[in-house]
Design a protein around this motif. Structure first.
Motif, PDB file in Angstrom:
ATOM      1  N   ALA A  48     -13.989 -48.370 -24.581  1.00  0.00           N
ATOM      2  CA  ALA A  48     -14.495 -48.201 -25.810  1.00  0.00           C
ATOM      3  C   ALA A  48     -13.219 -48.691 -26.677  1.00  0.00           C
ATOM      4  O   ALA A  48     -11.830 -47.765 -26.179  1.00  0.00           O
ATOM      5  N   ASP A  49     -12.719 -49.002 -28.178  1.00  0.00           N
ATOM      6  CA  ASP A  49     -11.698 -48.336 -28.805  1.00  0.00           C
ATOM      7  C   ASP A  49     -11.582 -47.322 -29.226  1.00  0.00           C
ATOM      8  O   ASP A  49     -10.658 -46.872 -29.428  1.00  0.00           O
ATOM      9  N   THR A  50     -13.389 -46.731 -30.024  1.00  0.00           N
ATOM     10  CA  THR A  50     -12.993 -45.494 -30.296  1.00  0.00           C
ATOM     11  C   THR A  50     -13.760 -44.778 -30.185  1.00  0.00           C
ATOM     12  O   THR A  50     -15.402 -45.002 -29.601  1.00  0.00           O
ATOM     13  N   VAL A  51     -13.749 -43.634 -29.665  1.00  0.00           N
ATOM     14  CA  VAL A  51     -15.003 -42.843 -28.923  1.00  0.00           C
ATOM     15  C   VAL A  51     -15.064 -41.105 -29.876  1.00  0.00           C
ATOM     16  O   VAL A  51     -13.479 -40.507 -30.289  1.00  0.00           O
ATOM     17  N   THR A  52     -15.803 -40.805 -29.801  1.00  0.00           N
ATOM     18  CA  THR A  52     -15.815 -39.284 -30.255  1.00  0.00           C
ATOM     19  C   THR A  52     -17.063 -38.867 -29.708  1.00  0.00           C
ATOM     20  O   THR A  52     -18.294 -38.927 -29.661  1.00  0.00           O
ATOM     21  N   GLU A  53     -16.225 -37.278 -29.012  1.00  0.00           N
ATOM     22  CA  GLU A  53     -17.453 -36.733 -28.310  1.00  0.00           C
ATOM     23  C   GLU A  53     -18.125 -34.968 -29.735  1.00  0.00           C
ATOM     24  O   GLU A  53     -16.156 -34.818 -29.705  1.00  0.00           O
ATOM     25  N   MET A  54     -19.033 -35.159 -30.281  1.00  0.00           N
ATOM     26  CA  MET A  54     -19.466 -33.958 -30.747  1.00  0.00           C
ATOM     27  C   MET A  54     -19.860 -32.783 -29.867  1.00  0.00           C
ATOM     28  O   MET A  54     -20.782 -33.132 -28.631  1.00  0.00           O
ATOM     29  N   GLN A  55     -19.542 -31.650 -30.368  1.00  0.00           N
ATOM     30  CA  GLN A  55     -19.886 -30.089 -29.294  1.00  0.00           C
ATOM     31  C   GLN A  55     -21.040 -29.601 -30.563  1.00  0.00           C
ATOM     32  O   GLN A  55     -20.298 -29.906 -31.384  1.00  0.00           O
ATOM     33  N   PRO A  56     -21.684 -28.967 -30.278  1.00  0.00           N
ATOM     34  CA  PRO A  56     -21.952 -27.767 -31.126  1.00  0.00           C
ATOM     35  C   PRO A  56     -21.708 -26.391 -31.237  1.00  0.00           C
ATOM     36  O   PRO A  56     -21.063 -25.960 -30.350  1.00  0.00           O
ATOM     37  N   VAL A  57     -21.378 -26.258 -31.796  1.00  0.00           N
ATOM     38  CA  VAL A  57     -20.608 -24.619 -32.663  1.00  0.00           C
ATOM     39  C   VAL A  57     -22.188 -23.982 -32.709  1.00  0.00           C
ATOM     40  O   VAL A  57     -22.338 -22.562 -32.261  1.00  0.00           O
ATOM     41  N   LYS A  58     -23.123 -23.974 -33.707  1.00  0.00           N
ATOM     42  CA  LYS A  58     -24.250 -23.703 -34.111  1.00  0.00           C
ATOM     43  C   LYS A  58     -25.144 -25.179 -34.384  1.00  0.00           C
ATOM     44  O   LYS A  58     -25.143 -25.830 -35.041  1.00  0.00           O
ATOM     45  N   HIS A  59     -26.741 -24.457 -34.328  1.00  0.00           N
ATOM     46  CA  HIS A  59     -28.104 -25.584 -34.749  1.00  0.00           C
ATOM     47  C   HIS A  59     -28.393 -24.461 -34.856  1.00  0.00           C
ATOM     48  O   HIS A  59     -28.909 -23.391 -34.629  1.00  0.00           O
TER      49      HIS A  59
END
Length: 201
Positions: free
Chosen positions: A176-187
């Motif tokens: 991949a050229d761009t990878v974003t990993e989203m992590q929870p803080v609150k849900h």
């Protein structure tokens, strides 16, 4: 005191501008971009559909394939289907894997979805492709990751693709050229708030 703070801020922003300008000057190549949105946090699909709307704003044709979702309509599907001349939207899953509980059916659904994805990936008229929850299909090995990567790499040179879902495989992250990993803080769900239309679906 105020003049000193303002001068330090101006000097700091000037240094930052020089760094940013150098990076912009070095980025001269135009190319289709492969993006991966992954991680356990909320917002992977939301980001992808935001980019799809952005692409529409630039006059691009958009193709969407949803790999797991499809048991019920989502807000993005209901909205984007208002633009049949610009968007081809295919929700081809049968619902969350813990609901279907049938691996053979899930594999068959993923294979059908990938055939649709391949038709987008071979069409230079499609400028932006969303492969929503493809990472989940790869995680459970409903599809072969090397075959998927080969098809992604053979796409038209200026076509952009965004792949979403938790647990993106390392092989996909590598290419991949761009990878974003989203992590929870609150849900909100953890506090007992049900999934809300317009927020979760």
């Amino acid at each position: 005191m105020s003049d000193d703070i303002n001068e330090r801020h101006r000097a700091r922003m000037q240094r930052k501008k020089e760094v940013v300008d150098q990076k912009i000057e070095a980025a001269k190549r135009d190319a289709g971009v492969l993006l991966v949105n992954t991680g356990n946090g909320k917002g992977k699909s939301s980001s992808a559909f935001g980019m799809a709307i952005r692409a529409l704003g630039h006059g691009m044709q958009v193709g969407v394939v949803q790999f797991i979702k499809g048991a019920k309509s989502t807000g993005e599907e209901l909205f984007l289907q208002r633009f049949p001349d610009e968007v081809s939207f295919h929700a081809m899953g049968e619902g969350y894997t813990w609901e279907t509980q049938n691996r053979e059916r899930d594999i068959a659904a993923a294979e059908r979805a990938w055939e649709q994805a391949k038709s987008f990936l071979s069409d230079p008229a499609i400028g932006f492709v969303v492969l929503d929850e493809l990472n989940i299909a790869l995680k459970y090995k409903y599809l072969d990751v090397q075959r998927v990567i080969a098809d992604l790499q053979a796409r038209p040179p200026m076509q952009h693709v965004v792949v979403t879902g938790r647990a993106a495989p390392p092989e996909l992250i590598e290419v991949a050229d761009t990878v974003t990993e989203m992590q929870p803080v609150k849900h909100a769900f953890a506090a007992g708030i049900a999934a809300q239309p317009g927020v979760e679906w």
